[in-house]
Design an enzyme around this catalytic site. Sequence first.
Site, mmCIF file in Angstrom:
data_model
loop_
_atom_site.group_PDB
_atom_site.id
_atom_site.type_symbol
_atom_site.label_atom_id
_atom_site.label_comp_id
_atom_site.label_asym_id
_atom_site.label_seq_id
_atom_site.Cartn_x
_atom_site.Cartn_y
_atom_site.Cartn_z
ATOM 1 N N LYS A 147 18.370 -0.430 -22.655
ATOM 2 C CA LYS A 147 19.767 -0.837 -22.562
ATOM 3 C C LYS A 147 19.840 -2.095 -21.710
ATOM 4 O O LYS A 147 19.655 -2.053 -20.498
ATOM 5 C CB LYS A 147 20.599 0.293 -21.925
ATOM 6 C CG LYS A 147 22.086 0.285 -22.329
ATOM 7 C CD LYS A 147 22.919 -0.830 -21.761
ATOM 8 C CE LYS A 147 23.316 -0.601 -20.321
ATOM 9 N NZ LYS A 147 24.243 -1.700 -19.841
ATOM 10 N N GLU A 167 14.083 0.204 -9.041
ATOM 11 C CA GLU A 167 13.915 -1.053 -8.295
ATOM 12 C C GLU A 167 15.316 -1.562 -8.025
ATOM 13 O O GLU A 167 16.029 -1.970 -8.937
ATOM 14 C CB GLU A 167 13.082 -2.038 -9.115
ATOM 15 C CG GLU A 167 12.537 -3.179 -8.282
ATOM 16 C CD GLU A 167 13.374 -4.421 -8.399
ATOM 17 O OE1 GLU A 167 14.247 -4.610 -7.506
ATOM 18 O OE2 GLU A 167 13.192 -5.177 -9.339
ATOM 19 N N CYS A 224 16.821 -9.826 -6.508
ATOM 20 C CA CYS A 224 16.821 -8.682 -5.591
ATOM 21 C C CYS A 224 15.870 -8.897 -4.417
ATOM 22 O O CYS A 224 16.095 -8.375 -3.329
ATOM 23 C CB CYS A 224 16.485 -7.394 -6.334
ATOM 24 S SG CYS A 224 15.132 -7.573 -7.487
ATOM 25 N N GLU A 251 23.754 -6.896 0.679
ATOM 26 C CA GLU A 251 23.173 -7.785 -0.334
ATOM 27 C C GLU A 251 24.296 -8.604 -0.980
ATOM 28 O O GLU A 251 25.198 -8.056 -1.602
ATOM 29 C CB GLU A 251 22.435 -6.964 -1.400
ATOM 30 C CG GLU A 251 21.747 -7.848 -2.420
ATOM 31 C CD GLU A 251 20.964 -7.063 -3.455
ATOM 32 O OE1 GLU A 251 19.854 -7.486 -3.797
ATOM 33 O OE2 GLU A 251 21.475 -6.032 -3.935
#
Length: 476
Positions: free
Chosen positions: A182, A256, A290, A387
């Site tokens: 996906k 992750e 990331c 973040e």
Amino acid sequence: MSFTYAPALESRAVVDIAPSYGLFIDGEFTEATGGKVFKTVSPSSEEVLSEVAQGSAEDVDRAVKAARKAFEKWSALPGSERAKYLFRIARIIQERSRGLAVLETLDNGKPIKETRDADLPLVAAHFFYYAGWADKLDHAGYGANPRPLGVAGQVIPWNFPLLMLAWKIAPALATGNTVVLKPAETTPLSALFFADICRQAGLPKGVVNIVTGDGTTGAALVAHEDVNKVAFTGSTAVGKAIARTVAGSDKKLTLELGGKGANIVFDDAPIDQAVEGIVQGIFFNQGQVCCAGSRLLVQESVQDELLDSLKRRLSTLRLGDPLDKNTDIGAINSAEQLARITELADSGEAEGAERWAPACELPSAGYWFAPTLFTGVTQAHRIAREEIFGPVLSVLSFRTPAEAVAKANNSQYGLSAGIWTEKGSRMLAVASKLRAGVVWANTFNKFDPTSPFGGFKESGFGREGGRHGLEAYLDV
């Protein structure tokens, strides 16, 4: 006298985007069960690129059934035969790399020089690398004749659409699993082009299935009872929801997730080289990485010199049309992401940090954010803890290596870190104390398919890449 850069635009004519795309299930493109579609937009211009099918739970079920049916024959093939398909896919990616790079830039917003010089070579390299493993699994260190798990449900993010697909699909196929993937809602096109590459490579029907859609589509895939393995790259919040969904089942899971990487510059570091590494660490892909080095930790004695040099370098970065080969900073991926970056950057100012950005004219259409630097940051600031996932760098200082390590580790995340010093002994001593899955020394954001990647703490668990990346797809 200063020279200006003439535009050097890559041609859009090298990629042919259809007005609409269906789901790729059992080797064929098919409409979504409910007939629903959504639009995918180019972030740099807000132009609609195509309409894409919105997959439902019924479509996910169809895809999983196709993958289950294909698994029997695919897993029974000798590894050397599976390798041939992977090698073929890798070569077709190389042959079509120019068009795929343009497609990725249009759909994602990142500069063409990144998709052309970083993303696409790495995508092909991952398929070549895992093709090499397919007939050597007995020697991977997981016992004799390790077995595949079955059907892998894989959900990938929008920041490296084709590269994250390669990270997931290549090891899954090499180890004999079949896949339902996906892609992210805002960047579905390169995955759909990859479906065509699978057909071109003659991959057996049902081995790879692509179901496009939003978060509900991904949730249906993760929850499907006939999926044996879930792999997810994305936000920590969604990763926690996935962990709750699969808890109590026998599904194997790798996550992750987010990061808040520390880039540590010691007083003996080569300043010019460190500045280039800092820029690469946080402004590559507009900071939408990331493992970005979003926290810069500088030894106090060289802080002023480094910041002067860094500001000079940021003033030379060119922001603009991502298809221009001169562009360094492209567009932010979506209006939603731009709003989050803006809100967090504003909070940095409100909490007392000093904001700086080079003189920078932002285009009138699309989603743009100028490269931004914050000084006077403390560890209590939101911009040092959360973040941001954008081109925003928070600068903190330290006096001793112990303080640098303590500040670097003072984070809920643990994905990446960088160390800049001329002393090998210091490099190794500091690296061994950092709670980060990847530590770069005198470089940043360097990737290689032979090297494992993954995080500690809220950055997730499991490893992708290298020999370690095989384990997640084997019954060991």
